[in-house]
Scaffold this active site. Structure first.
Site, PDB file in Angstrom:
ATOM      1  N   LYS A  14       0.821  -1.850  -0.087  1.00  0.00           N
ATOM      2  CA  LYS A  14      -0.026  -0.534  -0.336  1.00  0.00           C
ATOM      3  C   LYS A  14       0.890   1.468   0.499  1.00  0.00           C
ATOM      4  O   LYS A  14       0.411   2.431  -0.804  1.00  0.00           O
ATOM      5  CB  LYS A  14      -0.876  -0.135   1.297  1.00  0.00           C
ATOM      6  CG  LYS A  14      -1.856  -1.231   1.232  1.00  0.00           C
ATOM      7  CD  LYS A  14      -2.911  -1.251   2.693  1.00  0.00           C
ATOM      8  CE  LYS A  14      -2.342  -1.941   3.700  1.00  0.00           C
ATOM      9  NZ  LYS A  14      -1.358  -2.618   4.330  1.00  0.00           N
ATOM     10  N   ARG A  91      -9.994   0.476   7.712  1.00  0.00           N
ATOM     11  CA  ARG A  91      -9.709  -1.157   8.063  1.00  0.00           C
ATOM     12  C   ARG A  91     -11.450  -2.036   8.706  1.00  0.00           C
ATOM     13  O   ARG A  91     -11.390  -3.296   8.914  1.00  0.00           O
ATOM     14  CB  ARG A  91      -8.700  -1.298   8.814  1.00  0.00           C
ATOM     15  CG  ARG A  91      -7.601  -0.922   8.360  1.00  0.00           C
ATOM     16  CD  ARG A  91      -7.059  -1.035   9.590  1.00  0.00           C
ATOM     17  NE  ARG A  91      -5.109  -1.636   9.573  1.00  0.00           N
ATOM     18  CZ  ARG A  91      -4.621  -1.100   8.985  1.00  0.00           C
ATOM     19  NH1 ARG A  91      -4.038  -0.086   8.158  1.00  0.00           N
ATOM     20  NH2 ARG A  91      -3.312  -2.135   8.835  1.00  0.00           N
ATOM     21  N   ARG A 136       9.584  -0.630  12.498  1.00  0.00           N
ATOM     22  CA  ARG A 136       8.761  -0.672  13.637  1.00  0.00           C
ATOM     23  C   ARG A 136       8.364  -1.748  14.121  1.00  0.00           C
ATOM     24  O   ARG A 136       8.497  -3.040  14.040  1.00  0.00           O
ATOM     25  CB  ARG A 136       8.044  -0.954  12.007  1.00  0.00           C
ATOM     26  CG  ARG A 136       7.341   0.456  11.528  1.00  0.00           C
ATOM     27  CD  ARG A 136       6.775   0.423  10.182  1.00  0.00           C
ATOM     28  NE  ARG A 136       5.036  -0.519  10.765  1.00  0.00           N
ATOM     29  CZ  ARG A 136       4.455  -0.393   9.534  1.00  0.00           C
ATOM     30  NH1 ARG A 136       4.228   0.319   8.641  1.00  0.00           N
ATOM     31  NH2 ARG A 136       3.469  -1.499   9.745  1.00  0.00           N
ATOM     32  N   ARG A 147      -1.060  -9.171  12.950  1.00  0.00           N
ATOM     33  CA  ARG A 147      -1.335  -8.494  11.767  1.00  0.00           C
ATOM     34  C   ARG A 147      -2.094  -8.928  10.931  1.00  0.00           C
ATOM     35  O   ARG A 147      -3.342  -8.094   9.818  1.00  0.00           O
ATOM     36  CB  ARG A 147      -0.613  -7.306  11.529  1.00  0.00           C
ATOM     37  CG  ARG A 147      -0.054  -6.579  12.799  1.00  0.00           C
ATOM     38  CD  ARG A 147       1.408  -5.522  12.385  1.00  0.00           C
ATOM     39  NE  ARG A 147       1.571  -4.750  11.348  1.00  0.00           N
ATOM     40  CZ  ARG A 147       2.889  -5.015  10.530  1.00  0.00           C
ATOM     41  NH1 ARG A 147       3.836  -5.274  11.177  1.00  0.00           N
ATOM     42  NH2 ARG A 147       3.204  -4.119   9.088  1.00  0.00           N
TER      43      ARG A 147
HETATM   44  P1  AP5 Z   1       5.199  -1.751   2.102  1.00  0.00           P
HETATM   45  O1  AP5 Z   1       4.529  -1.211   0.695  1.00  0.00           O
HETATM   46  O2  AP5 Z   1       5.037  -1.006   3.476  1.00  0.00           O
HETATM   47  O3  AP5 Z   1       2.953  -2.550   2.632  1.00  0.00           O
HETATM   48  P2  AP5 Z   1       1.983  -1.931   3.289  1.00  0.00           P
HETATM   49  O4  AP5 Z   1       0.851  -2.440   2.272  1.00  0.00           O
HETATM   50  O5  AP5 Z   1       1.774  -0.248   3.371  1.00  0.00           O
HETATM   51  O6  AP5 Z   1       2.607  -2.896   4.186  1.00  0.00           O
HETATM   52  P3  AP5 Z   1       2.213  -2.193   6.095  1.00  0.00           P
HETATM   53  O7  AP5 Z   1       3.493  -2.911   7.005  1.00  0.00           O
HETATM   54  O8  AP5 Z   1       2.857  -0.529   6.428  1.00  0.00           O
HETATM   55  O9  AP5 Z   1       0.630  -2.573   6.832  1.00  0.00           O
HETATM   56  P4  AP5 Z   1       0.084  -2.211   7.745  1.00  0.00           P
HETATM   57  O10 AP5 Z   1      -1.794  -2.661   7.033  1.00  0.00           O
HETATM   58  O11 AP5 Z   1       0.204  -3.275   8.739  1.00  0.00           O
HETATM   59  O12 AP5 Z   1       0.453  -1.337   8.389  1.00  0.00           O
HETATM   60  P5  AP5 Z   1      -0.201   0.667   9.066  1.00  0.00           P
HETATM   61  O13 AP5 Z   1       0.955   1.189   8.791  1.00  0.00           O
HETATM   62  O14 AP5 Z   1      -1.174   0.898   7.862  1.00  0.00           O
HETATM   63  O15 AP5 Z   1       5.224  -2.679   1.628  1.00  0.00           O
HETATM   64  C1  AP5 Z   1       6.329  -3.852   2.500  1.00  0.00           C
HETATM   65  C2  AP5 Z   1       7.451  -3.799   2.445  1.00  0.00           C
HETATM   66  O16 AP5 Z   1       7.638  -5.057   1.192  1.00  0.00           O
HETATM   67  C3  AP5 Z   1       8.462  -3.407   2.240  1.00  0.00           C
HETATM   68  O17 AP5 Z   1       9.738  -4.000   2.174  1.00  0.00           O
HETATM   69  C4  AP5 Z   1       8.484  -2.620   0.744  1.00  0.00           C
HETATM   70  O18 AP5 Z   1       9.732  -2.205  -0.192  1.00  0.00           O
HETATM   71  C5  AP5 Z   1       7.963  -4.536   0.081  1.00  0.00           C
HETATM   72  N1  AP5 Z   1       7.221  -4.406  -0.994  1.00  0.00           N
HETATM   73  C6  AP5 Z   1       6.380  -3.584  -1.441  1.00  0.00           C
HETATM   74  N2  AP5 Z   1       5.505  -3.820  -3.284  1.00  0.00           N
HETATM   75  C7  AP5 Z   1       6.914  -5.362  -3.104  1.00  0.00           C
HETATM   76  C8  AP5 Z   1       6.749  -6.094  -4.408  1.00  0.00           C
HETATM   77  N3  AP5 Z   1       5.384  -5.860  -5.623  1.00  0.00           N
HETATM   78  N4  AP5 Z   1       7.854  -6.993  -4.488  1.00  0.00           N
HETATM   79  C9  AP5 Z   1       8.406  -7.522  -3.161  1.00  0.00           C
HETATM   80  N5  AP5 Z   1       8.491  -6.246  -2.044  1.00  0.00           N
HETATM   81  C10 AP5 Z   1       7.599  -5.224  -2.214  1.00  0.00           C
HETATM   82  O19 AP5 Z   1      -0.474  -0.063  10.451  1.00  0.00           O
HETATM   83  C11 AP5 Z   1      -0.282  -0.312  11.155  1.00  0.00           C
HETATM   84  C12 AP5 Z   1      -0.983  -0.752  12.621  1.00  0.00           C
HETATM   85  O20 AP5 Z   1      -1.411   1.080  12.430  1.00  0.00           O
HETATM   86  C13 AP5 Z   1      -2.198  -1.156  12.552  1.00  0.00           C
HETATM   87  O21 AP5 Z   1      -1.521  -2.440  12.596  1.00  0.00           O
HETATM   88  C14 AP5 Z   1      -3.031  -0.989  13.346  1.00  0.00           C
HETATM   89  O22 AP5 Z   1      -3.234  -0.984  14.197  1.00  0.00           O
HETATM   90  C15 AP5 Z   1      -2.762   0.691  13.085  1.00  0.00           C
HETATM   91  N6  AP5 Z   1      -4.066   1.156  11.973  1.00  0.00           N
HETATM   92  C16 AP5 Z   1      -3.533   1.878  10.920  1.00  0.00           C
HETATM   93  N7  AP5 Z   1      -4.387   2.265  10.347  1.00  0.00           N
HETATM   94  C17 AP5 Z   1      -5.755   1.608  11.759  1.00  0.00           C
HETATM   95  C18 AP5 Z   1      -6.918   1.579  11.019  1.00  0.00           C
HETATM   96  N8  AP5 Z   1      -7.507   2.324   9.984  1.00  0.00           N
HETATM   97  N9  AP5 Z   1      -7.907   1.313  12.132  1.00  0.00           N
HETATM   98  C19 AP5 Z   1      -6.876   0.884  12.728  1.00  0.00           C
HETATM   99  N10 AP5 Z   1      -5.587   0.678  13.261  1.00  0.00           N
HETATM  100  C20 AP5 Z   1      -5.238   1.436  12.665  1.00  0.00           C
HETATM  101 MG    MG Z   2       2.034   1.416   5.453  1.00  0.00          MG
END
Ligand code: AP5
Ligand code: MG
Length: 189
Positions: A14, A91, A136, A147
């Site tokens: 994402k 979410r 992180r 997660r």
């Molecule tokens: P990346 O692009 O970072 O993926 P991402 O989907 O953004 O992953 P996140 O870990 O950020 O998702 P998340 O949903 O757990 O975290 P968030 O911060 O939203 O890519 C991941 C890795 O893969 C990178 O190393 C990248 O380089 C690699 N990659 C990318 N594309 C690739 C490809 N094609 N091939 C190979 N490798 C690739 O949320 C964190 C926490 O915040 C949640 O757990 C929750 O506690 C809280 N939170 C956030 N939003 C809410 C909400 N709306 N409601 C409630 N709690 C929330």
């Molecule tokens: Mg992210």
């Protein structure tokens, strides 16, 4: 105006694809994870609350999260003129319903939901690898698995919610980053 939700499991890409989308379509990026991590860094009350949930791989309660999103939207009204890319929100069904109302009140709507689909094993591999450098606190194998479980239980049902509204665009989230971005552009244009 173009409002896009980038949707997918933890590690589905994402954040990676959002960077390319904001550049290409000149959109304002709202990553709720980044917003919360910024609060944690600044040591705000909200940050303290959020940290306890995030470190367990759990979601922040809906009511709190919805309030946070509304205030980000209002604070960045100007920058969001062309549209917004919502990364990590909604979410839950409750968040999706709140977003519909919030956008309707502002005279707009969600236009596309880009669904990045990646097998669980690859998600774990990507995030364990990222954990070696990301700093992180939720990028360790135990929390990563939690997660992904929370994603399947609470977030994955949104796929059907948006399919029913004709907004869900399936994107194969494996392959090269540029190849995936090409598929997203094709789905949007
Ligand atoms: P990346 O692009 O970072 O993926 P991402 O989907 O953004 O992953 P996140 O870990 O950020 O998702 P998340 O949903 O757990 O975290 P968030 O911060 O939203 O890519 C991941 C890795 O893969 C990178 O190393 C990248 O380089 C690699 N990659 C990318 N594309 C690739 C490809 N094609 N091939 C190979 N490798 C690739 O949320 C964190 C926490 O915040 C949640 O757990 C929750 O506690 C809280 N939170 C956030 N939003 C809410 C909400 N709306 N409601 C409630 N709690 C929330
Ligand atoms: Mg992210």
């Amino acid at each position: 105006m173009l409002n896009i939700i980038i949707f997918g499991a933890p590690g589905s890409g994402k954040g990676t694809q959002s960077e390319k989308l904001i550049e290409h379509y000149k959109l304002f990026h709202i990553s709720t994870g980044d917003v919360l991590r910024d609060h944690i860094r600044r040591g705000t009350d909200l940050g303290m609350t959020a940290r306890a949930f995030m470190d367990q791989g759990q979601l922040i309660p809906d009511e709190l999260m919805i309030d946070i999103l509304a205030s980000v939207l209002d604070d960045h009204h100007e920058e969001a003129q062309n549209g917004v890319i919502f990364d990590g929100f909604p979410r839950t069904i409750a968040q999706a319903e709140a977003l519909e109302t919030m956008l309707a009140e502002r005279g707009t709507a969600v236009h596309h939901v880009v669904g990045l689909e990646v097998p669980d094993e690859e998600l774990v591999d990507r995030l364990v690898k990222r954990g070696l450098i990301s700093g992180r606190s939720d990028d360790n194998e135990e929390t990563i698995k939690k997660r992904i479980e929370v994603y399947h239980n609470l977030t994955a049902p949104l796929k059907e919610f948006y399919q029913e509204r004709g907004l869900y665009r399936f994107i194969q989230g494996t392959g090269t980053i540029d190849g995936i971005f090409d598929e997203i552009k094709k789905a949007l244009d």
